[in-house]
Design a protein around this motif. Structure first.
Motif, PDB file in Angstrom:
ATOM      1  N   MET A 208      -0.317   1.813 -10.831  1.00 20.80           N
ATOM      2  CA  MET A 208       0.108   1.645 -12.291  1.00 20.80           C
ATOM      3  C   MET A 208       1.240   0.778 -12.079  1.00 20.80           C
ATOM      4  SD  MET A 208      -1.556   5.889 -13.163  1.00 20.80           S
ATOM      5  CE  MET A 208      -0.645   5.845 -14.529  1.00 20.80           C
ATOM      6  N   GLY A 209       2.017   0.577 -11.133  1.00 21.72           N
ATOM      7  CA  GLY A 209       3.279  -0.217 -11.158  1.00 21.72           C
ATOM      8  C   GLY A 209       4.795   0.613 -10.605  1.00 21.72           C
ATOM      9  N   ALA A 210       4.280   1.415 -10.076  1.00 20.98           N
ATOM     10  CA  ALA A 210       5.038   2.785  -9.649  1.00 20.98           C
ATOM     11  C   ALA A 210       5.813   1.860  -8.213  1.00 20.98           C
ATOM     12  CB  ALA A 210       4.774   4.157  -9.273  1.00 20.98           C
ATOM     13  N   LYS A 211       6.852   1.892  -7.633  1.00 21.53           N
ATOM     14  CA  LYS A 211       6.602   1.567  -6.637  1.00 21.53           C
ATOM     15  C   LYS A 211       7.311   2.736  -5.345  1.00 21.53           C
ATOM     16  CE  LYS A 211       9.273  -2.210  -8.212  1.00 21.53           C
ATOM     17  NZ  LYS A 211      10.290  -2.690  -8.688  1.00 21.53           N
ATOM     18  N   ILE A 212       6.543   2.995  -4.887  1.00 20.50           N
ATOM     19  CA  ILE A 212       6.935   4.243  -3.474  1.00 20.50           C
ATOM     20  C   ILE A 212       6.186   3.331  -2.781  1.00 20.50           C
ATOM     21  CG2 ILE A 212       5.209   6.682  -2.654  1.00 20.50           C
ATOM     22  CD1 ILE A 212       4.533   6.439  -5.520  1.00 20.50           C
ATOM     23  N   SER A 213       7.109   3.850  -1.480  1.00 26.84           N
ATOM     24  CA  SER A 213       6.585   3.811   0.498  1.00 26.84           C
ATOM     25  C   SER A 213       7.159   4.538   0.936  1.00 26.84           C
ATOM     26  CB  SER A 213       8.082   2.657   0.764  1.00 26.84           C
ATOM     27  OG  SER A 213       9.256   2.964   0.438  1.00 26.84           O
ATOM     28  N   GLY A 214       6.473   4.366   2.445  1.00 26.57           N
ATOM     29  CA  GLY A 214       6.507   5.291   3.280  1.00 26.57           C
ATOM     30  C   GLY A 214       4.757   6.042   3.043  1.00 26.57           C
ATOM     31  N   VAL A 215       3.141   5.971   1.731  1.00 26.95           N
ATOM     32  CA  VAL A 215       3.142   6.863   1.902  1.00 26.95           C
ATOM     33  C   VAL A 215       1.401   6.998   3.217  1.00 26.95           C
ATOM     34  CG1 VAL A 215       0.849   6.029   0.883  1.00 26.95           C
ATOM     35  CG2 VAL A 215       2.661   5.538  -0.149  1.00 26.95           C
ATOM     36  N   GLY A 216       1.567   8.371   3.344  1.00 22.16           N
ATOM     37  CA  GLY A 216       0.943   8.484   4.500  1.00 22.16           C
ATOM     38  C   GLY A 216       1.993   9.190   5.548  1.00 22.16           C
ATOM     39  N   SER A 217       2.895   9.239   4.965  1.00 20.57           N
ATOM     40  CA  SER A 217       4.282  10.186   6.880  1.00 20.57           C
ATOM     41  C   SER A 217       4.693  10.917   5.926  1.00 20.57           C
ATOM     42  CB  SER A 217       5.040   8.534   6.818  1.00 20.57           C
ATOM     43  OG  SER A 217       6.261   8.710   5.137  1.00 20.57           O
ATOM     44  N   ASN A 218       5.854  11.950   6.046  1.00 19.29           N
ATOM     45  CA  ASN A 218       6.045  12.892   5.824  1.00 19.29           C
ATOM     46  C   ASN A 218       8.093  12.827   5.050  1.00 19.29           C
ATOM     47  OD1 ASN A 218       7.875  12.495   7.577  1.00 19.29           O
ATOM     48  ND2 ASN A 218       7.751  15.037   8.738  1.00 19.29           N
ATOM     49  N   LEU A 219       8.311  11.072   4.831  1.00 15.08           N
ATOM     50  CA  LEU A 219       8.903  10.510   4.250  1.00 15.08           C
ATOM     51  C   LEU A 219       8.756   9.215   3.008  1.00 15.08           C
ATOM     52  CD1 LEU A 219      11.993  10.066   3.768  1.00 15.08           C
ATOM     53  CD2 LEU A 219      12.688   8.497   5.920  1.00 15.08           C
ATOM     54  N   LEU A 220       8.797   9.485   2.220  1.00 12.88           N
ATOM     55  CA  LEU A 220       8.515   9.130   0.688  1.00 12.88           C
ATOM     56  C   LEU A 220       9.912   8.637   0.146  1.00 12.88           C
ATOM     57  CD1 LEU A 220       5.368  11.382  -0.569  1.00 12.88           C
ATOM     58  CD2 LEU A 220       5.301   8.814   0.505  1.00 12.88           C
ATOM     59  N   THR A 221      10.157   7.148   0.154  1.00  7.57           N
ATOM     60  CA  THR A 221      11.247   6.420  -0.901  1.00  7.57           C
ATOM     61  C   THR A 221      10.523   5.795  -2.285  1.00  7.57           C
ATOM     62  OG1 THR A 221      11.829   6.159   0.990  1.00  7.57           O
ATOM     63  CG2 THR A 221      12.709   4.899  -0.654  1.00  7.57           C
ATOM     64  N   ILE A 222      11.450   6.625  -3.181  1.00  4.75           N
ATOM     65  CA  ILE A 222      10.510   5.579  -4.167  1.00  4.75           C
ATOM     66  C   ILE A 222      11.444   5.546  -5.033  1.00  4.75           C
ATOM     67  CG2 ILE A 222       9.422   6.759  -6.773  1.00  4.75           C
ATOM     68  CD1 ILE A 222       8.796   9.168  -5.204  1.00  4.75           C
ATOM     69  N   GLU A 223      11.428   4.041  -6.044  1.00  9.55           N
ATOM     70  CA  GLU A 223      12.146   2.501  -6.742  1.00  9.55           C
ATOM     71  C   GLU A 223      11.463   3.636  -7.856  1.00  9.55           C
ATOM     72  OE1 GLU A 223      14.942   1.178  -6.197  1.00  9.55           O
ATOM     73  OE2 GLU A 223      15.200   0.944  -3.994  1.00  9.55           O
ATOM     74  N   GLY A 224      12.786   3.927  -8.605  1.00 10.59           N
ATOM     75  CA  GLY A 224      12.257   4.101 -10.315  1.00 10.59           C
ATOM     76  C   GLY A 224      11.599   3.242 -11.243  1.00 10.59           C
ATOM     77  N   VAL A 225      10.574   3.516 -11.923  1.00 10.98           N
ATOM     78  CA  VAL A 225      10.458   1.906 -12.648  1.00 10.98           C
ATOM     79  C   VAL A 225      10.692   2.355 -13.908  1.00 10.98           C
ATOM     80  CG1 VAL A 225       8.975   0.790 -10.522  1.00 10.98           C
ATOM     81  CG2 VAL A 225       7.660   2.636 -12.799  1.00 10.98           C
ATOM     82  N   ASP A 226      10.550   1.321 -15.215  1.00 15.77           N
ATOM     83  CA  ASP A 226      10.655   1.841 -16.645  1.00 15.77           C
ATOM     84  C   ASP A 226       9.512   2.046 -17.267  1.00 15.77           C
ATOM     85  OD1 ASP A 226      13.159   2.255 -16.753  1.00 15.77           O
ATOM     86  OD2 ASP A 226      13.285  -0.422 -16.878  1.00 15.77           O
ATOM     87  N   TYR A 227       8.329   1.924 -16.462  1.00 18.43           N
ATOM     88  CA  TYR A 227       6.684   1.273 -17.391  1.00 18.43           C
ATOM     89  C   TYR A 227       5.623   1.706 -16.533  1.00 18.43           C
ATOM     90  CZ  TYR A 227       2.839   0.649 -20.559  1.00 18.43           C
ATOM     91  OH  TYR A 227       1.759   0.483 -21.486  1.00 18.43           O
ATOM     92  N   LEU A 228       4.989   2.785 -16.582  1.00 18.81           N
ATOM     93  CA  LEU A 228       3.547   2.818 -16.382  1.00 18.81           C
ATOM     94  C   LEU A 228       2.976   2.382 -16.543  1.00 18.81           C
ATOM     95  CD1 LEU A 228       4.138   5.708 -13.767  1.00 18.81           C
ATOM     96  CD2 LEU A 228       4.364   3.430 -12.853  1.00 18.81           C
ATOM     97  N   GLY A 229       1.432   1.679 -15.999  1.00 25.42           N
ATOM     98  CA  GLY A 229       0.158   1.103 -17.077  1.00 25.42           C
ATOM     99  C   GLY A 229      -0.885   1.581 -16.725  1.00 25.42           C
ATOM    100  N   GLY A 230      -2.029   1.166 -17.269  1.00 24.64           N
ATOM    101  CA  GLY A 230      -3.703   1.688 -16.622  1.00 24.64           C
ATOM    102  C   GLY A 230      -4.421   1.245 -15.056  1.00 24.64           C
ATOM    103  N   THR A 231      -5.473   1.792 -15.060  1.00 19.39           N
ATOM    104  CA  THR A 231      -5.581   1.565 -13.461  1.00 19.39           C
ATOM    105  C   THR A 231      -6.762   1.842 -13.409  1.00 19.39           C
ATOM    106  OG1 THR A 231      -5.328   1.517 -11.524  1.00 19.39           O
ATOM    107  CG2 THR A 231      -4.895   3.645 -12.156  1.00 19.39           C
ATOM    108  N   THR A 232      -7.951   2.338 -12.637  1.00 22.93           N
ATOM    109  CA  THR A 232      -9.040   2.658 -12.201  1.00 22.93           C
ATOM    110  C   THR A 232      -8.734   3.047 -11.161  1.00 22.93           C
ATOM    111  OG1 THR A 232     -10.134   1.177 -11.454  1.00 22.93           O
ATOM    112  CG2 THR A 232     -10.417   1.229 -13.956  1.00 22.93           C
ATOM    113  N   HIS A 233      -9.741   4.179 -10.674  1.00 21.60           N
ATOM    114  CA  HIS A 233      -9.468   5.339  -9.434  1.00 21.60           C
ATOM    115  C   HIS A 233     -10.357   6.084  -9.298  1.00 21.60           C
ATOM    116  CE1 HIS A 233      -6.829   7.589  -5.919  1.00 21.60           C
ATOM    117  NE2 HIS A 233      -8.152   8.342  -6.227  1.00 21.60           N
ATOM    118  N   SER A 234     -11.000   6.290  -8.255  1.00 29.65           N
ATOM    119  CA  SER A 234     -12.316   7.008  -7.759  1.00 29.65           C
ATOM    120  C   SER A 234     -11.679   7.867  -6.907  1.00 29.65           C
ATOM    121  CB  SER A 234     -13.029   6.197  -7.399  1.00 29.65           C
ATOM    122  OG  SER A 234     -14.445   7.018  -6.746  1.00 29.65           O
TER     123      SER A 234
END
Length: 434
Positions: A208-234
């Motif tokens: 959706m446009g977020a900036k998240i790194s470290g996914v799957g670990s116990n240390l997540l780093t998130i750079e804030g963004v101003d806007y998130l768009g649509g997506t599809t997910h299952s």
């Protein structure tokens, strides 16, 4: 109040497909509030808790096109924030613990949120501290209003920060992540939960446009963004259903294929059932459980009694300890079940003892199970379902028992398992909804 009438002692056979993951769905559906654009979700479980959350979103003004029961497109472009402070929202959200997941995205996009006192299962203390403290560290303020039982949160100026969670709460991590994705600056979350469902949420937010790194670990780093768009997910297959079906097959001496089990996301779950002596054959993404008259609980290498306990991912999920406990009642050997997280979750064992199981409840967190090794069949009784997982555990016990069992308060089971009676009837189970 509905009940299940179960005639036990029948072997089952056939193929069953696990539903979409309940715990993932509650996070993912809440996240649609982060964008005004369409978000299409697939493999949605058709269960009470998820449907109630979807109703809450519709009441908030989210447009929902539910093409069929397992697929829907959400568009949160006309959200009525004032509804959050209404009696109608208070009553409906108070019935669902998952409604707490709305707070993160509401704070991120609309700068305020209301959190009711937790609803859902009566399985012990389920504190909100991790959520609230995380929001505070991001710059939110909150006040508790005892007259309505609500936490009122304001987040007019969310800013990234470094935080160390006091516990790796799955819902707490998810809520904080959803609040942080639109905060100013960088957020780091240490001791974050890393369950597959949390990974799924982070991957969807990144699409959706977020900036998240470290996914799957116990240390997540998130750079804030101003806007998130649509997506599809299952949604992933529900790992708790997969474990439940493994236990069901073993208890009823049945041969069952679990199709599309999401094997790569199951972690230690198959291994824990193997420790109970249950044979599993993994064929691609399917799990085949063959008919097995006797399964024998392993011991530790020094010969001491096996202990199975819950632990944050990649440890064993607490939601399957009730299933493991029931399965152990007909095994050969003994096991100590240690439920660390919830102090009331083992209290359903009195029903199993009434059915003839040999269980010693040591304290609110530990139960010693002495397996009957099929020498004595459980007997049918009338009982009540205290929570989702205990309810399905009692259903499994009833399906293996001699005679008729009646399980009351099955709304608890319906909260987490879709069409469970119809799906088990297709395998040959004798269940009536009365």
């Amino acid at each position: 109040m509905n009940s299940f009438e179960v005639i036990g002692g029948k072997k089952l056979s056939g193929t069953i497909i696990p539903q979409g993951a309940k715990n993932e769905a509650l996070q993912i559906i809440s996240a649609v509030l982060l964008s005004p654009e369409p978000v299409t979700l697939g493999n949605i479980p058709d269960i009470l808790d998820v449907n109630l959350l979807i109703e809450l979103l519709a009441d908030l003004g989210v447009s929902i096109d539910r093409q069929e029961r397992h697929t829907a497109t959400f568009r949160a472009d006309n959200v009525n924030i004032d509804y959050l402070n209404s009696d109608a929202f208070r009553k409906k959200s108070g019935r669902l613990r998952g409604s707490v997941m709305l707070a993160g995205p509401l704070l991120a996009r609309f700068k305020k949120a209301f959190i009711p006192k937790p609803g859902g299962d009566k399985i012990g203390r389920r504190r909100l501290d991790t959520h609230i403290i995380g929001f505070e560290k991001l710059g939110a303020t909150f006040n508790y209003h005892p007259e309505d039982g609500y936490f009122h949160l304001d987040a007019s100026n969310l800013r990234g920060t470094d935080m160390l969670l006091d516990e790796p709460s799955v819902t707490g991590t998810a809520n904080i992540v959803m609040a942080a994705v639109m905060a100013k600056g960088k957020t780091t979350i240490y001791n974050a939960a890393c369950e597959p469902y949390l990974q799924q949420l982070c991957k969807m937010l990144n699409r959706m446009g977020a900036k998240i790194s470290g996914v799957g670990s116990n240390l997540l780093t998130i750079e804030g963004v101003d806007y998130l768009g649509g997506t599809t997910h299952s949604m992933l297959p529900d790992m708790i259903e997969v474990g439940s079906f493994i236990g069901l097959a073993a208890m009823t001496k049945s041969g069952i294929r679990i199709q599309g089990a999401g094997v790569e996301h199951l972690g230690v779950i198959p291994e824990k059932f193997k420790q109970l002596g249950i044979r599993l054959d993994i064929q691609g993404d399917d799990i085949v459980i063959p008919e097995q008259d006797i399964y024998e609980i392993q011991t530790f290498l020094d010969g001491s009694v096996l202990t199975i306990y819950d632990h944050p991912w990649p440890g064993f999920t607490p939601d399957l300890l009730s299933i493991v406990l029931v399965v152990a009642t007909q095994a050969r050997g003994s096991v100590l079940i240690h439920q660390k997280m919830f102090e009331s979750r083992l209290f359903f064992v009195d029903k199993l003892i009434d059915m003839g199981a040999q269980i010693i409840l040591c304290d609110p967190h530990r139960a010693a199970v002495i397996g009957l090794a099929r020498e004595q069949q459980l007997r049918g009784i009338t009982m009540s379902s205290p929570d989702i997982r205990a309810g399905v555990s009692l259903l499994i016990a009833a399906l293996s028992a001699e005679g008729k069992s009646t399980i009351q308060n099955i709304e608890q089971i319906d909260r987490g398992y879709q069409y469970i009676d119809k799906r088990l009837i297709a395998l040959g189970a004798d269940i009536k909804r009365i």
